[in-house]
Design a protein around this motif. Structure first.
Motif: not given
Length: 490
Positions: A2-23, A25-29
């Motif tokens: 499992k890749c634990e490196q952070p990658v950047r995506e948009m938050c569920p509200a579509g307002l901010h970029r957040i980081e999640r673990a590469c492997s 698919r669940a987005l953090p708060r």
């Protein structure tokens, strides 16, 4: 793995970029602050991903605590009232056989104690209300301060983002301005070269025209000198008449009349053919009238064809015939000069056409070279998403990259930049440029990109002709050197 490196995506509200673990698919708060209102309409600052905090705010919690404390006070007051009434009821039961006065005193004591207890309860209620008002004021002030501080933080972030955006726009404008200046300089140099060539050709044409005019003036001066050198006809006739009486007789080769040697001319000093002046004049007129006349009068005797010198023709032909001869000769010279000028003009026109064609070819070649350079810079040397084309410069250690642009989400390989759908981890096991490791340092990533760029540039240049390939390499020399790429010039 499992890749634990952070990658950047948009938050569920579509307002901010957040980081999640590469492997994962669940987005953090999302931890960014946003402005909102609680269910009671009070302003609050909450975390973007904390929707539950909208239920209550600091003001609502202070109000709830005050309500609970007030309920406790009311319950306590009720218990104290109940205890007083219970105690006086027990005393009344114990004194049921006593007199009326004792019962009245007991009743009055109970009323006094209840009145005192009511005052105590009223004072406690006022204190509680004042305490509640203070808590509410502090909670409201804290909420307002939090909102103001959040506004300050957001404004500071907006200013930083605007400064970054302005800097990027200024850099892009500078690059465009530099490209425009280079193209303008090239066009100015081409115009200067063209103007210099035209001026040089004009000067050569002027020199040629001057030379032709000088030749014509020389010919006219020669003709005028010949006319000036002619002897006085009266004196010549007198001398000729004297000589004619003593000269021997010869026969004209045309009319066969017997005349003296002075009445005509010989085509050659020794064994020349004799022509009388009348026949010679007629012969000159006939020669001048021929389309094939080349400017020289030849002997008419078959098999001879010796030319008569110009001064001989001037002496033995009539002035009208000689003038016609010179006019014809001048016309022939003008025709020859015009032919030479036309040939020179056609030659220079062809040279000019070839130069213009070469300039057009050079301009087209320069345009093609600039297009090739821009293709190499934009599509090979610039790292960007293979799907949406967004450029990127950061690397987080995982060779399976994900595009951070909202709505794209392309997963691609950090080694070959191939589009792998939504996740590039499976591709890394099959990529021909992979060493089998999912993670790598930034130096490994840079070295892989240098190799990929050099490979792609070489593949692109192999499609171009050899002479154009060298010019493209020279145009991209700075960009290739900045990216650490070396292309051998063969």
């Amino acid at each position: 793995i499992k890749c634990e490196q952070p990658v950047r995506e948009m938050c569920p509200a579509g307002l901010h970029r957040i980081e999640r673990a590469c492997s994962s698919r669940a987005l953090p708060r999302c931890e960014h602050q946003v402005f909102d209102q609680c269910q009671q309409g009070h302003p609050l600052v909450r975390l973007c991903g904390d929707l539950a905090s909208r239920q209550t705010c600091g003001v609502c919690r202070a109000w709830d605590r005050a309500e609970k404390a007030h309920e406790k006070d009311r319950a306590k007051d009720a218990r104290e009232m109940e205890e007083v009434l219970q105690r006086h009821a027990e005393q009344a039961v114990k004194r049921v056989d006593h007199d009326v006065e004792a019962a009245e005193r007991l009743r009055l004591d109970a009323q006094a104690e209840l009145a005192q207890l009511s005052k105590k309860h009223a004072h406690r209620s006022k204190e509680r209300e004042r305490e509640l008002a203070g808590h509410l004021d502090r909670a409201t002030l804290d909420a307002q301060n939090a909102v103001r501080q959040a506004e300050i933080d957001l404004e500071a972030r907006r200013q930083r983002d605007e400064a970054t955006l302005h800097a990027r726009r200024a850099e892009h404008a500078r690059q465009l301005q530099a490209a425009e200046e280079r193209m303008a300089q090239q066009r100015a140099e081409q115009r200067q070269l063209a103007a210099a060539d035209i001026e040089k050709r004009d000067e050569e044409m002027r020199s040629l025209a001057k030379a032709l005019a000088a030749n014509l003036a020389s010919d006219e001066a020669e003709i005028a000198q010949v006319n000036a050198d002619r002897a006085n006809p009266v004196e010549v006739n007198r001398q000729l008449e004297h000589v004619r009486r003593t000269a021997k007789q010869v026969q004209c080769s045309i009319c066969f009349d017997d005349l003296t040697i002075l009445d005509g001319l010989l085509c050659a000093p020794i064994n020349g053919h004799f022509l009388c002046n009348t026949c010679f004049d007629a012969h000159v007129v006939a020669e001048v009238g021929k389309p094939s006349f080349d400017g020289h009068v030849h002997c008419p005797v078959p098999g001879c064809n010796k030319p008569f010198p110009g001064h001989v023709v001037a002496r033995h032909a009539t002035p009208a015939t000689f003038d016609a001869l010179k006019t014809k000769e001048l016309a022939l010279r003008e025709t020859e000069n015009n032919r030479k000028m036309q040939q020179e003009f056609d030659k220079r026109l062809e040279e000019e056409r070839k130069k213009l064609q070469q300039q057009a070819q050079h301009a087209a070649e320069a345009t093609h070279i600039e297009q090739a350079r821009m293709h190499i810079v934009e599509n090979i040397l610039t790292l960007k998403c293979p799907r949406c084309g967004q450029a990127f410069v950061d690397f987080n250690g995982c060779m399976a990259l994900t595009c951070s642009r909202h709505g794209c989400g392309c997963g691609f390989c950090a080694l070959c930049l191939e589009d792998c759908g939504t996740d590039a981890h499976a591709h890394l096991g099959m990529c021909q440029y992979s060493t089998g490791e999912v993670f790598g340092s930034f130096e490994d990533f840079e070295n892989a990109q240098v190799r990929r760029k050099q490979r792609k540039v070489k593949e692109y240049l192999d499609q171009k002709p050899m002479e154009l390939r060298q010019k493209i390499i020279q145009a991209c020399a700075t960009d290739l050197r900045d990216n650490g790429i070396k292309i051998e010039q063969s």
